[in-house]
Write a protein that holds these residues in place. Structure first.
Motif, PDB file in Angstrom:
ATOM      1  N   ASN A 219       0.820  -1.211   0.000  1.00 57.23           N
ATOM      2  CA  ASN A 219       0.000   0.000   0.000  1.00 57.23           C
ATOM      3  C   ASN A 219       0.855   1.263   0.000  1.00 57.23           C
ATOM      4  OD1 ASN A 219      -2.202  -1.658  -0.007  1.00 57.23           O
ATOM      5  ND2 ASN A 219      -2.835  -1.236   2.079  1.00 57.23           N
ATOM      6  N   ALA A 220       1.994   1.222   0.677  1.00 57.92           N
ATOM      7  CA  ALA A 220       2.898   2.372   0.666  1.00 57.92           C
ATOM      8  C   ALA A 220       3.466   2.621  -0.720  1.00 57.92           C
ATOM      9  CB  ALA A 220       4.036   2.155   1.666  1.00 57.92           C
ATOM     10  N   HIS A 221       3.566   1.560  -1.509  1.00 58.22           N
ATOM     11  CA  HIS A 221       4.110   1.712  -2.863  1.00 58.22           C
ATOM     12  C   HIS A 221       3.253   2.658  -3.710  1.00 58.22           C
ATOM     13  CE1 HIS A 221       6.568   0.658  -6.304  1.00 58.22           C
ATOM     14  NE2 HIS A 221       5.473   0.427  -7.014  1.00 58.22           N
ATOM     15  N   LEU A 222       1.994   2.823  -3.349  1.00 56.27           N
ATOM     16  CA  LEU A 222       1.130   3.745  -4.091  1.00 56.27           C
ATOM     17  C   LEU A 222       1.587   5.193  -3.934  1.00 56.27           C
ATOM     18  CD1 LEU A 222      -2.365   2.241  -3.188  1.00 56.27           C
ATOM     19  CD2 LEU A 222      -1.081   1.929  -5.312  1.00 56.27           C
ATOM     20  N   PHE A 223       2.366   5.476  -2.892  1.00 53.97           N
ATOM     21  CA  PHE A 223       2.826   6.843  -2.667  1.00 53.97           C
ATOM     22  C   PHE A 223       3.897   7.293  -3.664  1.00 53.97           C
ATOM     23  CE2 PHE A 223       1.736   5.845   1.989  1.00 53.97           C
ATOM     24  CZ  PHE A 223       0.453   6.328   1.850  1.00 53.97           C
ATOM     25  N   VAL A 224       4.448   6.375  -4.433  1.00 55.81           N
ATOM     26  CA  VAL A 224       5.508   6.777  -5.367  1.00 55.81           C
ATOM     27  C   VAL A 224       4.937   7.521  -6.566  1.00 55.81           C
ATOM     28  CG1 VAL A 224       6.971   4.854  -4.676  1.00 55.81           C
ATOM     29  CG2 VAL A 224       5.527   4.616  -6.706  1.00 55.81           C
ATOM     30  N   GLU A 225       3.627   7.472  -6.775  1.00 56.31           N
ATOM     31  CA  GLU A 225       3.018   8.224  -7.874  1.00 56.31           C
ATOM     32  C   GLU A 225       2.692   9.632  -7.388  1.00 56.31           C
ATOM     33  OE1 GLU A 225      -1.192   7.919  -9.926  1.00 56.31           O
ATOM     34  OE2 GLU A 225       0.129   6.342 -10.725  1.00 56.31           O
ATOM     35  N   ILE A 226       3.288  10.649  -8.013  1.00 50.08           N
ATOM     36  CA  ILE A 226       3.170  12.022  -7.523  1.00 50.08           C
ATOM     37  C   ILE A 226       2.580  12.936  -8.601  1.00 50.08           C
ATOM     38  CG2 ILE A 226       5.124  11.701  -5.968  1.00 50.08           C
ATOM     39  CD1 ILE A 226       6.725  13.481  -8.033  1.00 50.08           C
ATOM     40  N   ASN A 227       2.206  14.143  -8.181  1.00 51.09           N
ATOM     41  CA  ASN A 227       1.601  15.090  -9.129  1.00 51.09           C
ATOM     42  C   ASN A 227       2.408  16.364  -9.292  1.00 51.09           C
ATOM     43  OD1 ASN A 227       0.969  16.169  -6.552  1.00 51.09           O
ATOM     44  ND2 ASN A 227      -0.861  17.185  -7.364  1.00 51.09           N
ATOM     45  N   MET A 228       3.711  16.318  -9.033  1.00 53.77           N
ATOM     46  CA  MET A 228       4.549  17.502  -9.282  1.00 53.77           C
ATOM     47  C   MET A 228       4.410  17.914 -10.751  1.00 53.77           C
ATOM     48  SD  MET A 228       5.916  18.607  -6.526  1.00 53.77           S
ATOM     49  CE  MET A 228       7.263  19.667  -7.036  1.00 53.77           C
ATOM     50  N   GLY A 229       4.281  19.220 -10.960  1.00 50.23           N
ATOM     51  CA  GLY A 229       4.024  19.735 -12.308  1.00 50.23           C
ATOM     52  C   GLY A 229       2.556  19.974 -12.562  1.00 50.23           C
ATOM     53  N   ALA A 230       1.722  19.515 -11.650  1.00 49.34           N
ATOM     54  CA  ALA A 230       0.280  19.750 -11.784  1.00 49.34           C
ATOM     55  C   ALA A 230      -0.045  21.210 -11.496  1.00 49.34           C
ATOM     56  CB  ALA A 230      -0.489  18.851 -10.815  1.00 49.34           C
ATOM     57  N   THR A 231       0.763  21.836 -10.677  1.00 53.04           N
ATOM     58  CA  THR A 231       0.555  23.171 -10.104  1.00 53.04           C
ATOM     59  C   THR A 231      -0.824  23.243  -9.459  1.00 53.04           C
ATOM     60  OG1 THR A 231      -0.086  24.232 -12.205  1.00 53.04           O
ATOM     61  CG2 THR A 231       2.270  24.223 -11.627  1.00 53.04           C
ATOM     62  N   ALA A 232      -1.696  24.162  -9.866  1.00 55.84           N
ATOM     63  CA  ALA A 232      -2.907  24.427  -9.093  1.00 55.84           C
ATOM     64  C   ALA A 232      -3.929  23.303  -9.132  1.00 55.84           C
ATOM     65  CB  ALA A 232      -3.549  25.727  -9.562  1.00 55.84           C
ATOM     66  N   ILE A 233      -4.316  22.859 -10.334  1.00 54.77           N
ATOM     67  CA  ILE A 233      -5.389  21.868 -10.430  1.00 54.77           C
ATOM     68  C   ILE A 233      -5.046  20.688 -11.335  1.00 54.77           C
ATOM     69  CG2 ILE A 233      -7.174  23.589  -9.959  1.00 54.77           C
ATOM     70  CD1 ILE A 233      -7.868  23.449 -12.987  1.00 54.77           C
ATOM     71  N   GLY A 234      -3.828  20.649 -11.825  1.00 54.15           N
ATOM     72  CA  GLY A 234      -3.443  19.531 -12.676  1.00 54.15           C
ATOM     73  C   GLY A 234      -3.207  19.905 -14.127  1.00 54.15           C
ATOM     74  N   THR A 235      -3.530  21.146 -14.487  1.00 57.51           N
ATOM     75  CA  THR A 235      -3.330  21.570 -15.879  1.00 57.51           C
ATOM     76  C   THR A 235      -1.889  21.977 -16.150  1.00 57.51           C
ATOM     77  OG1 THR A 235      -3.935  23.855 -15.327  1.00 57.51           O
ATOM     78  CG2 THR A 235      -5.718  22.371 -16.053  1.00 57.51           C
ATOM     79  N   GLY A 236      -1.114  22.221 -15.087  1.00 61.55           N
ATOM     80  CA  GLY A 236       0.292  22.564 -15.246  1.00 61.55           C
ATOM     81  C   GLY A 236       0.556  24.019 -15.552  1.00 61.55           C
ATOM     82  N   ILE A 237      -0.416  24.888 -15.288  1.00 65.00           N
ATOM     83  CA  ILE A 237      -0.213  26.303 -15.532  1.00 65.00           C
ATOM     84  C   ILE A 237       0.986  26.820 -14.729  1.00 65.00           C
ATOM     85  CG2 ILE A 237      -1.844  26.994 -13.704  1.00 65.00           C
ATOM     86  CD1 ILE A 237      -2.628  29.376 -15.478  1.00 65.00           C
ATOM     87  N   ASN A 238       1.822  27.620 -15.345  1.00 63.98           N
ATOM     88  CA  ASN A 238       3.037  28.218 -14.763  1.00 63.98           C
ATOM     89  C   ASN A 238       4.185  27.228 -14.607  1.00 63.98           C
ATOM     90  OD1 ASN A 238       1.619  30.577 -14.658  1.00 63.98           O
ATOM     91  ND2 ASN A 238       1.551  30.740 -12.433  1.00 63.98           N
ATOM     92  N   ALA A 239       4.023  26.018 -15.107  1.00 62.52           N
ATOM     93  CA  ALA A 239       5.134  25.061 -15.130  1.00 62.52           C
ATOM     94  C   ALA A 239       5.557  24.859 -16.578  1.00 62.52           C
ATOM     95  CB  ALA A 239       4.713  23.733 -14.525  1.00 62.52           C
ATOM     96  N   PRO A 240       6.866  24.775 -16.852  1.00 63.42           N
ATOM     97  CA  PRO A 240       7.325  24.616 -18.237  1.00 63.42           C
ATOM     98  C   PRO A 240       7.059  23.221 -18.791  1.00 63.42           C
ATOM     99  CG  PRO A 240       9.171  24.519 -16.717  1.00 63.42           C
ATOM    100  CD  PRO A 240       7.972  24.873 -15.900  1.00 63.42           C
ATOM    101  N   VAL A 241       7.086  23.110 -20.089  1.00 64.22           N
ATOM    102  CA  VAL A 241       6.903  21.821 -20.764  1.00 64.22           C
ATOM    103  C   VAL A 241       7.982  20.840 -20.293  1.00 64.22           C
ATOM    104  CG1 VAL A 241       6.928  20.638 -22.997  1.00 64.22           C
ATOM    105  CG2 VAL A 241       5.848  22.892 -22.779  1.00 64.22           C
ATOM    106  N   GLY A 242       7.567  19.633 -19.981  1.00 65.92           N
ATOM    107  CA  GLY A 242       8.508  18.602 -19.553  1.00 65.92           C
ATOM    108  C   GLY A 242       8.828  18.610 -18.077  1.00 65.92           C
ATOM    109  N   TYR A 243       8.266  19.582 -17.342  1.00 68.26           N
ATOM    110  CA  TYR A 243       8.611  19.722 -15.930  1.00 68.26           C
ATOM    111  C   TYR A 243       8.186  18.505 -15.106  1.00 68.26           C
ATOM    112  CZ  TYR A 243       8.761  21.657 -11.202  1.00 68.26           C
ATOM    113  OH  TYR A 243       9.022  21.852  -9.886  1.00 68.26           O
TER     114      TYR A 243
END
Length: 466
Positions: A219-243
């Motif tokens: 169950n802890a292994h599920l924590f390896v999936e992260i949302n960095m680059g999502a910024t506010a709601i997942g659209t990635g606004i203000n984050a560069p391409v590939g971030y």
């Protein structure tokens, strides 16, 4: 005024202690959230998780050309110091707060920025040279940095919890070997059942807890999936391409965990399913642990008017009025920890359900509940092992005497004399106080030689051919 500096934000100017590495937004959180009395500084794994995330973000921004190398290096060094355990007193905010974790994220941003400023020879709060928002929080939002830091904390904490669990399992298993020749009555529904060894009983405790190692780790292994680059709601606004993918790669390198970017950042940003299932695994462990402690308290009950099959190490006087009384205080405290875990699991359930639209603002109480359970369980496992399990002794003669005088041994006769005869003998033994052994001989149902063979306790501990 000499002991404070002025910092400003959207709401205006506020005084911050002059020597503090945190800034205005942390100061507001200190004043706004006097809730649990448990502070971020009490959870070093969380602070290390924040430092990992901020270092990975800075490395990614540098590699994408958004940060100058000299500033990136200073940020990385500052994060390393946090990971080493330095500056943790600079995280004085309550773990439970409004704002979906913004105060935690800004606490980290401000502390890292001021550590960098110190390295640059600048004054704390002189953010034109290193800004909490423009540099430390670059290409991020609280809504991706905060949950990612939580997950990095939980991965570290799970590793420690599992190690403590393994040690407790080993202690039970050692007692299983030690008590292998202690014959006793097994019980079902608190009634005499059939004989067993105390070794089998303690080995069963080890086996049932051992199952939970894989549950926790999986169950802890599920924590390896992260949302960095999502910024506010997942659209990635203000984050560069590939971030997103590059940041996940960098975080994996920094943390040592196989971190990956979530395939759908809009889905991943409000999702708290991994917390729910991990909390349920802890609840499962707590249920088992509490049941074992119930058994230990029952088996040690007495010493004259209870089971008294085992002795628990005496840890403190048991009563202010009854001389000589010693209570099972260690299993009792572990029981109470388990109840706390049950309650925290319900908190996690409600907090996860409360997520609305593109964000779950209840992550502060959710993460606090999980981390508190992990800390409590780890401490309880250590306490149970060190102050109880290793010192348990068996009252061998008492256990054997109970077997010899038990009605339950009639079960062993069932295959030889039939269920009806066995029932009648058990009923008569119970009514008259006579032993099963004597009644079988008196009625001439079996020879003494055959009866001794069947009722030898050692022959009743495992399957055999009839």
């Amino acid at each position: 005024m000499e002991n404070f500096r002025n910092e400003s934000d959207l709401l205006g100017t506020l005084q911050v202690p002059a020597n503090a590495y945190y800034g205005v937004q942390t100061q507001r959180a200190i004043e706004n959230f006097k809730i649990s009395g448990q502070y971020l500084s009490s959870y070093p794994h969380f602070i290390r998780g924040l430092a990992m995330v901020k270092k990975a973000a800075a490395k990614t921004n540098y590699e994408l050309g958004l940060l100058e190398e000299s500033l990136y290096q200073k940020i990385a060094q500052s994060c390393d110091e946090l990971m080493e355990g330095k500056f943790h007193k600079e995280f004085p905010i309550d773990m439970i707060q409004g704002g979906a974790g913004t105060s935690v994220n800004m606490n980290a941003n401000e502390v890292i920025a001021n550590i960098v400023l110190e390295k640059l020879g600048k004054e704390k709060g002189d953010y034109q040279f290193c800004s909490p928002n423009d540099h430390i929080n670059l290409s991020q939002s609280t809504n991706d940095a905060y949950p990612t830091a939580i997950k990095m904390a939980l991965l570290q904490m799970n590793k420690e919890l599992v190690e403590k669990l393994k040690k407790t399992i080993a202690a039970f298993r050692h007692k299983g070997v030690e008590f292998n020749d202690v014959i006793k009555m097994g019980r079902t529904q608190l009634q005499d059942a059939v004989p067993m060894t105390m070794g089998q009983e303690f080995e069963a405790y080890a086996a049932t807890l051992e199952e939970d190692i894989s549950k926790l780790n999986n169950n802890a292994h599920l924590f390896v999936e992260i949302n960095m680059g999502a910024t506010a709601i997942g659209t990635g606004i203000n984050a560069p391409v590939g971030y997103a993918k590059l940041c996940a790669k960098n975080l994996a390198q920094i943390s040592g965990y196989p971190v990956v970017s979530a395939p759908n950042l809009v889905e991943a940003t409000p999702d708290t399913g991994s917390y729910v299932i991990y909390s349920s695994a802890m609840k499962r462990l707590a249920v088992k642990l509490s049941k074992i402690c119930n058994d230990l308290r029952l088996l040690s009950s007495g010493p004259r008017a209870g089971f008294f099959e085992i002795n628990l190490p005496p840890m403190q006087p048991g009563s202010s009025i009854m001389p000589g009384k010693v209570n099972p205080v260690i299993p009792e405290v572990v029981n109470q920890v388990c109840y706390k875990v049950f309650g925290n699991d319900l908190t996690v359930t409600f907090a996860a359900e409360a997520g609305q639209l593109q964000l779950n603002v209840m992550e502060p109480v959710l993460s606090h509940a999980i981390m508190e359970s992990m800390n409590f369980l780890g401490n309880a496992l250590d306490t149970l092992r060190e102050k109880c399990i290793v010192g348990i002794t068996a009252n061998k003669e008492i256990c054997l005497n109970m077997v010899k005088h038990s009605i339950g041994i009639v079960t062993a006769l069932n295959p030889y004399i039939g269920y009806k005869n066995s029932t009648e003998i058990a009923k008569e033994a119970l009514a008259t106080g006579n032993s099963v052994y004597n009644l079988v001989l008196e009625k001439g149902i079996l020879s003494q030689e055959k009866l001794d063979e069947i009722l030898d306790p050692k022959n009743m501990l495992k399957p055999h051919q009839f």
